[in-house]
Motif scaffolding. Structure first.
Motif, short mmCIF file in Angstrom:
data_model
loop_
_atom_site.label_atom_id
_atom_site.label_comp_id
_atom_site.label_asym_id
_atom_site.label_seq_id
_atom_site.Cartn_x
_atom_site.Cartn_y
_atom_site.Cartn_z
N TYR A 132 0.84 -1.21 0.00
CA TYR A 132 0.00 0.00 0.00
C TYR A 132 0.87 1.25 0.00
O TYR A 132 0.56 2.24 -0.69
CB TYR A 132 -0.93 0.01 1.21
CG TYR A 132 -2.14 -0.89 1.05
CD1 TYR A 132 -2.85 -0.94 -0.13
CD2 TYR A 132 -2.55 -1.72 2.11
CE1 TYR A 132 -3.95 -1.77 -0.28
CE2 TYR A 132 -3.64 -2.55 1.98
CZ TYR A 132 -4.34 -2.59 0.79
OH TYR A 132 -5.43 -3.41 0.65
N ARG A 133 1.95 1.22 0.80
CA ARG A 133 2.83 2.39 0.83
C ARG A 133 3.46 2.63 -0.53
O ARG A 133 3.51 3.77 -1.02
CB ARG A 133 3.92 2.21 1.90
CG ARG A 133 3.40 2.31 3.33
CD ARG A 133 4.56 2.45 4.32
NE ARG A 133 5.41 1.28 4.34
CZ ARG A 133 5.23 0.23 5.14
NH1 ARG A 133 4.20 0.21 5.99
NH2 ARG A 133 6.06 -0.80 5.11
N HIS A 134 3.95 1.57 -1.14
CA HIS A 134 4.56 1.72 -2.46
C HIS A 134 3.51 2.14 -3.48
O HIS A 134 3.78 2.97 -4.37
CB HIS A 134 5.21 0.40 -2.87
CG HIS A 134 5.87 0.46 -4.22
ND1 HIS A 134 5.25 0.05 -5.38
CD2 HIS A 134 7.11 0.90 -4.59
CE1 HIS A 134 6.06 0.22 -6.40
NE2 HIS A 134 7.19 0.73 -5.95
N LEU A 135 2.30 1.58 -3.36
CA LEU A 135 1.24 1.95 -4.30
C LEU A 135 0.87 3.42 -4.15
O LEU A 135 0.59 4.11 -5.15
CB LEU A 135 0.01 1.06 -4.05
CG LEU A 135 -1.19 1.32 -4.97
CD1 LEU A 135 -0.82 1.04 -6.43
CD2 LEU A 135 -2.37 0.45 -4.56
N SER A 136 0.86 3.93 -2.90
CA SER A 136 0.54 5.35 -2.69
C SER A 136 1.57 6.23 -3.39
O SER A 136 1.21 7.21 -4.06
CB SER A 136 0.51 5.66 -1.19
OG SER A 136 -0.46 4.87 -0.53
N VAL A 137 2.86 5.88 -3.21
CA VAL A 137 3.90 6.66 -3.88
C VAL A 137 3.75 6.58 -5.39
O VAL A 137 3.89 7.58 -6.11
CB VAL A 137 5.29 6.17 -3.43
CG1 VAL A 137 6.40 6.88 -4.22
CG2 VAL A 137 5.48 6.37 -1.94
N LEU A 138 3.45 5.38 -5.87
CA LEU A 138 3.28 5.20 -7.32
C LEU A 138 2.11 6.01 -7.85
O LEU A 138 2.21 6.67 -8.89
CB LEU A 138 3.08 3.70 -7.62
CG LEU A 138 2.95 3.31 -9.09
CD1 LEU A 138 4.24 3.64 -9.84
CD2 LEU A 138 2.63 1.82 -9.22
N ILE A 139 0.99 6.00 -7.11
CA ILE A 139 -0.19 6.75 -7.55
C ILE A 139 0.10 8.24 -7.55
O ILE A 139 -0.25 8.97 -8.49
CB ILE A 139 -1.39 6.42 -6.64
CG1 ILE A 139 -1.87 4.98 -6.90
CG2 ILE A 139 -2.53 7.40 -6.86
CD1 ILE A 139 -2.97 4.54 -5.96
N ILE A 140 0.77 8.73 -6.47
CA ILE A 140 1.07 10.16 -6.39
C ILE A 140 2.01 10.57 -7.52
O ILE A 140 1.81 11.59 -8.19
CB ILE A 140 1.68 10.50 -5.02
CG1 ILE A 140 0.62 10.33 -3.92
CG2 ILE A 140 2.22 11.91 -5.00
CD1 ILE A 140 1.17 10.48 -2.53
N SER A 141 3.06 9.74 -7.75
CA SER A 141 4.03 10.10 -8.78
C SER A 141 3.44 10.02 -10.18
O SER A 141 3.87 10.77 -11.06
CB SER A 141 5.25 9.17 -8.68
OG SER A 141 4.86 7.81 -8.90
N MET A 142 2.46 9.16 -10.36
CA MET A 142 1.86 9.02 -11.69
C MET A 142 0.73 10.01 -11.93
O MET A 142 0.63 10.62 -13.00
CB MET A 142 1.35 7.58 -11.88
CG MET A 142 2.44 6.57 -12.14
SD MET A 142 3.42 6.95 -13.62
CE MET A 142 2.15 6.98 -14.88
N PHE A 143 -0.13 10.17 -10.91
CA PHE A 143 -1.33 10.96 -11.15
C PHE A 143 -1.14 12.44 -10.88
O PHE A 143 -1.97 13.24 -11.30
CB PHE A 143 -2.48 10.43 -10.30
CG PHE A 143 -3.08 9.16 -10.85
CD1 PHE A 143 -3.93 9.20 -11.94
CD2 PHE A 143 -2.77 7.93 -10.29
CE1 PHE A 143 -4.46 8.03 -12.45
CE2 PHE A 143 -3.30 6.76 -10.80
CZ PHE A 143 -4.16 6.81 -11.89
#
Length: 765
Positions: free
Chosen positions: A317-328
């Motif tokens: 979830y932590r990695h996904l949050s960073v991924l979502i923020i960096s992408m979106f």
């Protein structure tokens, strides 16, 4: 109101047509359609592509984390399996050695040689931290010899599961379940080996009791702190021998919990598998886990390592949050750009007008910024001069008071002249500090609609007899939060300027109204303000003079008639109050000064009658005053004046030495009932601005920690210091202070001390 600024492009109203430029050409309709379709396609791609990428990366990351967790559990369980194998092999060797040692002895022979056998058992098992006890049991389950007790207590394990199982030849019972020792009460599990007589019949067993806590300690060190994994030692029938972290059920009852029947691991045990990995829900950890297990050699024991799925998901979830923020984040920015582009297609003319207004506002703000920087530079210079001048005024004022108190009646005329000069100097210093933004403000909320009409007499006195005064102010005008003395000084300065601009008489008009500015209207400030305009019908100003009107020390008046501090004081007063001052003027058309003062959030406070004072029982005694002042002449004058008032004065040159005197006096007063009158102080009178590592405010804060009841009076001429001092529970005087005001403060402190002493005396009686 007349402005001297020449009309320019920025003075056109938004509705006026542009005559110097051609209008914007209209874009073809198909051009708008193509651009709109292109933008919509980009918007769809900006939404779909990041979502697909994030979903793919998230799936791969989850699978990778699960694979990494599985690999970690396999490596960890292998280490734990090697450790357990060494322990059980060693126990097997101990059992075999003991069996061989008592092979030729029956139960009676062991009882007869119990003392020697006890010593051997203690020597064999006593040096291993995992071994709790080594015992020899007879064919009827009686304890014959033990490494812990000699002689052994009367204990029988005839009905215990491991004894029954070993006697029956069951392999699994060579390792018992976790149990509580019958004699020591310690939680253990046993590894046993059968003894046989010469005919091969069962003749008892040798048992080594192992501590589960030993395995728990090793597992805890192997896993480390805050590990998402758990290690366990399990019998092949699912009974748990050791587990880290220990589950509540294992702590609550001896015997320990077991593996849940029907779980994937229980099925693997039932199938006799030696190693593997299963995914299951653990009742002990109350979580889904990845469980790796390995059998310990040929023993009926398995080592397990469980990795919590919640830890995997949390990291994912932590990695996904960073991924979502960096992408979106860039995608959202792109969506905003596309949306703004669509809006601009229908509002280009409006955007052009808005850009013109913003450009005008930018020029205004840049001009105000340049003026502010110039005022700041001049203010620093003026403030330094005014601060030193304040100290000189303090020296002169103190010595004049000393001369008066010593009865210099023959010099009354000269002393009065000095006092008049002092008042002029104090007024000049106040103006200098006000222009420098260093004059302390004493803001209070006033009702502008009532306060301005009440100032008629003040304005008439400043305007003179030739100028008529008109005050047009409605009571509905909002309240403002200002320094009343500075406000009065600003009105006096403007009235005097108006009088000088109308030598043959004229009209001076004061108006006030409520006004609100919204962002984007071109005004440097936004919010609700009280607009006070002061207009005269004088000669007006030229453009060159108007451009420098607010500049400190700039004046067009003849020598001796102006200081160049009047209008700068007005500008500084409005700016420090959170508002703005502006001037409109032209030659022959008079001058209008506009004061914009922000609306106060609260209503003016209601004045209350002062509480009656208690009559003193006895005349107040002199105070023991600690005077802290780095200027020797100021300190000498103030010390002499305080002594003439009947007070005892001790001087200190800096805050550090003053604090040391207070602490030393406190210790002396506490240890010596016959301490000198200066062993403890009644008051500390300190300047704020002093050299060294501590200033007056630091001294006051330190005194509040060590002497909370000690009154402190601080003296300063700087506004920034006064603002900080107001957050400390002390009295503050601004330089140059009135000697009469200081005398009143000292009298109030004397009365407080007298009242406190009377209360303490009454409490003692």
């Amino acid at each position: 109101m007349i402005s001297d600024r020449p009309a320019g492009p920025d003075d056109r109203s938004p509705a006026s047509p542009r005559t110097d430029e051609a209008p914007f050409p209209a874009a073809p309709s198909h051009d708008f359609t193509v651009r709109r379709r292109t933008l919509i396609a980009l918007l769809v791609a900006a939404i779909v592509l990041p979502c697909v990428y994030v979903a793919t990366m998230a799936w791969n990351d989850l699978r990778t984390r699960e694979a990494d967790a599985t690999d970690v559990t396999l490596r960890t369980v292998r280490v734990a399996e090697e450790h357990a194998l060494k322990v059980f092999d060693m126990n097997d060797a101990l059992d075999t050695r003991i069996v061989d040692g008592v092979q030729d002895l029956d139960d009676e022979g062991i009882r007869l040689n119990e003392a020697q056998i006890h010593e051997k058992l203690d020597a064999i098992g006593g040096g291993y931290p995992q071994v709790a006890a080594v015992s020899i049991f007879g064919r009827d389950g009686d304890l014959l010899a033990s490494s812990r007790y000699s002689p052994p207590p009367p204990v029988s394990i005839l009905t215990r599961d491991d004894f029954v199982g070993i006697r029956a030849g069951r392999m699994i019972d060579h390792v018992s379940r976790v149990m509580q020792g019958q004699v020591s009460g310690e939680i253990v599990f046993n590894t046993g080996v059968a003894r046989h007589d010469a005919q091969g019949q069962f003749d008892g067993l040798v048992s080594v009791a192992l501590r589960p806590a030993y395995f728990g300690t090793f597992y805890r060190e192997l896993l480390g702190a805050d590990s998402p994994m758990a290690l366990g030692l399990v019998r092949s029938d699912g009974a748990i021998l050791a587990f880290e972290p220990p589950p509540p059920a294992a702590q609550a009852r001896a015997g320990g919990p077991g593996i849940t029947a029907g779980s994937p691991f229980a099925s693997a045990l039932a199938g006799g598998k030696d190693a593997g990995v299963v995914h299951m829900r653990s009742q002990l950890l109350d979580d889904k886990v990845i469980l790796a297990y390995r059998r310990v050699g040929a023993y009926p024991v398995y080592v397990t390592c469980a990795y919590r799925s919640s830890a995997i998901w949390a990291a994912w979830y932590r990695h996904l949050s960073v991924l979502i923020i960096s992408m979106f984040t860039p995608s959202i920015a792109l969506w905003c750009v596309i949306w703004l582009s669509l809006r601009r297609l229908a509002a280009e003319e409006e955007a052009w007008e808005r850009w013109q207004a913003e450009a005008s506002m930018r020029r205004s703000i840049e001009s105000a910024y340049r003026q502010s920087r110039k005022m700041e530079a001049l203010g620093n210079l003026v403030g330094s001069v005014a601060h030193d001048f304040n100290n000189l005024l303090m020296i002169v004022s103190a010595n004049v008071q000393i001369a008066r108190r010593r009865g210099a009646a023959a010099f009354e005329r000269e002393l009065s002249a000095i006092e008049r000069a002092l008042k002029s100097g104090q007024s000049l210093t106040r103006q200098l500090l006000g222009v420098a933004r260093k004059q302390p403000l004493r803001n209070e909320t006033i009702h502008a609609g009532r306060w301005l009409p009440a100032s008629r007499e003040l304005l008439r006195a400043s305007l003179g007899a030739k100028v008529s005064l008109v005050v047009d102010v409605d009571e509905s005008v909002w309240p403002v939060n200002v320094d009343v003395a500075e406000f009065e000084l600003a009105l006096i300065n403007l009235a005097v300027n108006a009088r000088d601009a109308m030598p043959n008489g004229g009209r001076f008009t004061v108006r006030a109204r409520n006004i609100a500015f919204r962002p984007g209207e071109g005004f440097p400030l936004d919010g609700e303000f009280v607009h006070v305009s002061l207009e005269d019908s004088g000669v007006g100003m030229s453009p060159d003079v108007l451009a420098r009107a607010f500049e400190p020390l700039y004046t067009t008046k003849p020598k001796g008639m102006g200081t160049g501090l009047g209008l700068p004081q007005v500008f500084a007063f409005c700016e420090r109050s959170g508002g703005l001052a502006a001037i409109d003027s032209a030659i022959g058309a008079g001058t209008s000064v506009h004061l914009y003062l922000p609306r106060a959030a609260a209503a003016p406070a209601v004045a209350h009658e002062p509480a009656p004072r208690e009559d003193s029982v006895a005349p107040p005694h002199g105070l023991r005053v600690l005077l802290v002042e780095d200027n020797d002449e100021v300190a000498a004058g103030t010390e002499a004046l305080l002594q003439m008032m009947g007070h005892h004065v001790t001087c200190a040159n800096d805050a550090v030495s003053a604090l040391a005197l207070v602490k030393a006096g406190h210790v002396a007063a506490a240890n010596d009932d016959d301490a000198t009158p200066f062993a403890h102080f009644d008051l500390v009178l300190s300047d704020i601005h002093m050299p060294g590592e501590m200033n007056g405010i630091d001294l006051a804060e330190a005194l509040q920690n060590c002497e909370p009841t000690l009154p402190v009076i601080l003296v300063t001429g700087y506004a920034e210091e006064l603002e900080r001092a107001r957050h400390v529970d002390v009295r503050v005087l601004s330089k140059p202070f009135d000697i009469a005001l200081l005398e009143k403060l000292l009298e109030a402190i004397q009365r407080d001390l007298q009242t406190r002493a009377r209360r303490e005396r009454d409490a003692t009686l």
